[in-house]
Design an enzyme around this catalytic site. Structure first.
Site, mmCIF file in Angstrom:
data_model
loop_
_atom_site.group_PDB
_atom_site.id
_atom_site.type_symbol
_atom_site.label_atom_id
_atom_site.label_comp_id
_atom_site.label_asym_id
_atom_site.label_seq_id
_atom_site.Cartn_x
_atom_site.Cartn_y
_atom_site.Cartn_z
ATOM 1 N N ASP A 219 57.764 19.630 91.521
ATOM 2 C CA ASP A 219 59.040 19.537 92.213
ATOM 3 C C ASP A 219 58.975 18.367 93.195
ATOM 4 O O ASP A 219 57.920 18.098 93.766
ATOM 5 C CB ASP A 219 59.318 20.843 92.957
ATOM 6 C CG ASP A 219 60.612 20.784 93.746
ATOM 7 O OD1 ASP A 219 61.636 20.394 93.164
ATOM 8 O OD2 ASP A 219 60.584 21.117 94.948
ATOM 9 N N LYS A 220 60.084 17.671 93.371
ATOM 10 C CA LYS A 220 60.081 16.513 94.280
ATOM 11 C C LYS A 220 60.166 16.955 95.728
ATOM 12 O O LYS A 220 59.264 16.706 96.525
ATOM 13 C CB LYS A 220 61.237 15.571 93.957
ATOM 14 C CG LYS A 220 61.307 14.369 94.916
ATOM 15 C CD LYS A 220 62.557 13.551 94.710
ATOM 16 C CE LYS A 220 63.796 14.238 95.230
ATOM 17 N NZ LYS A 220 63.814 14.350 96.730
#
Length: 812
Positions: free
Chosen positions: A327-328
């Site tokens: 996930d960013k």
């Protein structure tokens, strides 16, 4: 009547996002409500139809869950062995086997009850208060009693209790835990906001559109329920049991047919005893307990590195991970925007831009953007010139900017801060406007958000400059990505944020360039989607269900998938993945869905998990190779020995001792020194069985020679021969551990202290048993030493063959 109403109303339910396409009046009409809210009677009626505003938790019987672990191929085989042992009145052996079954079931039961905890946490997230208009009066109630059509008021700091549409007011809403967008979102009349979001500024009046499992948040809960990661450990155990039983059953059938034809075992008890002996040796009875203990030791080591393992099976699966979905927001980045560039205009300096931005920002910490500007200014030692603040106007949604009047050296200045297109409306110079918009567009293409600052010193506003903001990568993010790549794992970034920002962050941390948007995933066919997902490096603008689909698609392509995340939107993917990792600042939901949680900020723990998983895999692989090799050697030796000598060369009691000395004493492998592989380690059970069978066949020759020596040279009685062969088997099992624990030549690495002590202890105990009348018929110290020396020389001498066999079958 109620059921008909229920059916009719439920048919009307639509996703909350669809309400953004409707006007306020259309929405209220659709929900059969109005701006004055619902009456208590109507709310009660809807409550009976729609249910409570929380996620229904499926209750499972703990007893049934435990009993299910006593049902399956491996338990069945052991349960048959128990029944047969009772029939032939070998009660001690029956009790031992029964104890093993219960211990295995308990260990598995204890470490797999995580889904219920996830759902309880999700449910607690919705257990908040809400201000609702009922019977024309504003009241505060438990949010679980909210129903579609209710009118609810929300203010600063409130958690949105259900999906709702704004009918009055404006607000700044933090949706990062749901959507992955790092910056708060401006919302106004007509917009829909989702359950679990937090108001950072403003006040709004809303109409509730969906509750419970029908909310955006609730759909995530349903995905967590649906997520069923494949148990690779169970699959491996089943395959090992299957191949072991093929060998065991073949030996039983061959020996029994021979016995019946020759008239050797003419009583049912004798036949059953022989079958139970084979079953006890062939079934990998200790395998579940051994794997669990190895994983628990790995979890303890990870805990010392500030990584908490919540699902033991994830450690073993970590060894096989070949794709890591990251996930960013909050994982690769810090989930906190910061100013990364200041671009001055009109001969103003960088310090001028920062000072003007500082004075046009509130210092009370309530506005996130203002807080970022103030902290950045202070970090630069600004402002150096102390202006007197005459007037400050906080952000106003109607004009979408902040404004301040300050006095400097007897001269009054007006400074403003806002989006470039908003501030440009105040600036009179067309060339300044064009330049500011050009630069802001260039920044947007790189994934930056721009803030414009302008000042009015005389009659008109002029641009002071632009501030570039971005949710910056963590300091060690690029190093982490490189380390993951070096381990043979492909990193993929998955985010709900926009594609431009995703592209820039991917560039900064060294992830690939091929980007796919969530919109494509939701429209593409299954075949095309699977191929695109496998080839893509970055996924942007995705929903929670998209993340879940990405993981499922990769698994369908044969990949073992790891997922790192921090938000509610990551929970379904974290649960579905073979290895879910929640970062230190993750939501409780993400932590409960994950198999491991990082306890400190930063991402160093990821490499530790992968390395530890590969060490655990190597130890488990050693135990399994040793077990299969023993099974091949023992079952064939027992059958052939029976053909030659016409009696069982190992008693049922001897078989019990052999199981403990080989299967359980070697649990010390859990702490053995192991070298992790440089690439993902996959369970190729067929290759493992083939390689182990070759070694087992060589050791079968050792056993046959021992039978020849015992019968022709020592002329042992039946009981003495059984003791002699048992000692050969036990001693061989300990020396066999020494060679199979190392994939290269056995002297290339030193065994762990616990393993060394275990081997020495087993050898010492059986030397004593071979020379005393305590349990076995003694054969004397001289012959016991002969068995020990012979086993050591023969077993260690096959090490060069082992090295070639392991290379041939890719066991590294």
């Amino acid at each position: 009547m109620v059921n008909q109403q229920l059916k009719a109303i439920m048919m009307k339910l639509i996703p909350s996002k669809e309400f953004e396409k409707m006007s306020i009046s259309e929405t209220l009409k659709y929900l059969e409500s109005d701006v004055d809210g619902l009456s208590s009677d109507e709310a009660g009626r809807r409550l009976r139809i729609y249910g409570y505003n929380y996620v229904e938790e499926e209750r499972k019987s703990l007893l049934n869950d435990f009993l299910k672990r006593l049902w399956g191929p491996m338990p069945w085989l052991l349960e048959v062995a128990i029944v047969l042992s009772i029939i032939i009145e070998h009660y001690v052996e029956a009790l031992i086997i029964a104890t093993l079954i219960v211990v295995n079931a308990f260990i598995g039961f204890r470490h797999t009850r995580t889904s219920e905890r996830v759902l309880r946490l999700l449910r607690s997230k919705l257990a908040i208060g809400a201000r609702v208009l009922r019977d024309g009066k504003w009241i505060t109630m438990d949010a679980k009693f909210i129903v579609p059509g209710d009118i609810a008021a929300l203010g600063l700091g409130d958690i949105v209790p259900a999906d709702c549409k704004i009918i009055e007011g404006n607000a700044l809403v933090d949706q990062s835990m749901l959507t992955g967008e790092s910056l708060p979102v401006e919302v106004s009349v007509g917009n829909v906001i989702y359950a679990g979001s937090i108001l950072k500024r403003g006040q709004v009046k809303t109409v509730i559109t969906n509750i419970g499992k029908n909310t955006y948040f609730g759909r995530t809960v349903e995905l967590v329920k649906t997520a069923q990661p494949k148990s690779h450990q169970q699959e491996v155990m089943l395959q090992i049991t299957k191949y072991s039983m093929y060998i065991g059953v073949a030996a039983i059938v061959a020996a029994l047919v021979f016995a019946i034809m020759m008239g050797l075992k003419n009583t049912p008890v004798a036949l059953v005893t022989f079958a139970v002996t084979i079953l006890m040796g062939a079934v990998p009875v200790a395998l579940p307990a051994v794997l669990t203990i190895m994983q628990a030791v790995g979890a303890m080591r990870l805990a010392s590195k500030e990584v908490l393992v919540t699902k033991l099976g994830s450690i073993e699966d970590a060894a096989s991970i070949d794709v890591m979905c990251l996930d960013k927001t909050g994982t690769i980045t810090e989930n906190r925007s910061s100013i990364v560039n200041v671009i001055p205009f009109n001969n103003y300096s960088v310090d001028d831009v920062i000072e003007h931005a500082f004075y046009s920002s509130s210092q009370d910490g309530k506005d996130l953007i203002d807080q970022i500007v103030v902290e950045y200014a202070k970090s630069k030692g600004l402002p150096r010139r102390k202006h007197e603040l005459i007037e400050f106007k906080p952000f106003d949604p109607s004009i979408k900017r902040t404004e301040a009047m300050v006095e400097a050296n007897g001269k009054r200045l007006v400074v403003v801060k806002g989006a470039p297109q908003i501030v440009a409306e105040l600036v009179t110079s067309d060339s300044e406007k064009a330049e500011a918009m050009r630069i802001s567009e260039e920044l947007a293409e790189k994934g930056y958000r721009s803030l414009a600052v302008a000042v009015k010193e005389d009659a008109s506003f002029r641009f002071t400059g632009l501030l570039a903001l971005v949710d910056s990568p963590r300091p060690n993010a690029r190093e982490l990505i490189e380390n993951i790549k070096r381990l043979g794992v492909e990193p993929k970034m998955v985010t709900g944020d926009n594609a431009l920002i995703a592209k820039e962050i991917a560039r900064q941390v060294g992830i690939g360039k091929k980007i796919v948007k969530g919109e494509y995933l939701r429209k593409a066919g299954e075949d095309d989607k699977g191929k695109v997902i496998e080839e893509a490096s970055v996924f942007a603008e995705v929903y929670p269900e998209d993340k879940y689909i990405i993981v499922k698609s990769l698994q369908a392509k044969g990949h073992i998938v790891g997922v790192m995340g921090d938000g509610v939107n990551d929970a379904p993917a974290l649960k579905q993945a073979e290895l879910g990792i929640a970062v230190a600042n993750a939501t409780d939901v993400a932590k409960a869905s994950a198999g491991a949680v990082l306890l400190k900020f930063g991402l160093e723990g990821v490499v530790d998990i992968l390395a530890t998983g590969r060490e655990v895999y190597q130890r488990a692989l050693t135990w399994i190779i040793n077990k299969i090799t023993k099974t091949v050697q023992f079952t064939l030796l027992l059958a052939i020995g029976f053909f030659i000598l016409r009696y069982d060369i190992i008693s049922l009691l001897g078989m019990t001792l052999l199981v403990f000395s080989n299967d359980f004493a070697t649990m010390s492998l859990a702490t053995d020194n192991a070298t992790p592989a440089t690439n993902p380690s996959k369970w190729r059970v067929k290759d493992i069985v083939y390689a182990s069978s070759i070694l087992g066949s060589l050791l079968l020759v050792e056993g046959l020679i021992a039978i020849l020596v015992g019968s022709a040279i020592y002329r042992f009685t039946l009981q003495q021969m059984q003791t002699f062969i048992l000692l050969i088997m036990v001693f061989t099992s300990q020396f066999r551990i020494m060679i199979v624990r190392e994939r290269r030549e056995f002297w290339k690495s030193r065994p762990g202290k616990e393993l060394t002590l275990s081997i020495a202890g087993v050898l010492a105990v059986f030397i004593v048993l071979g020379t005393s009348r305590f349990v076995l018929t003694p054969i004397g110290l001289d012959k016991t030493i002969v068995a020990l020396t012979y086993s050591a020389i023969f077993t260690l001498s096959i090490d060069p063959v082992k090295v070639r066999v392991f290379r041939r079958y890719g066991i590294m």
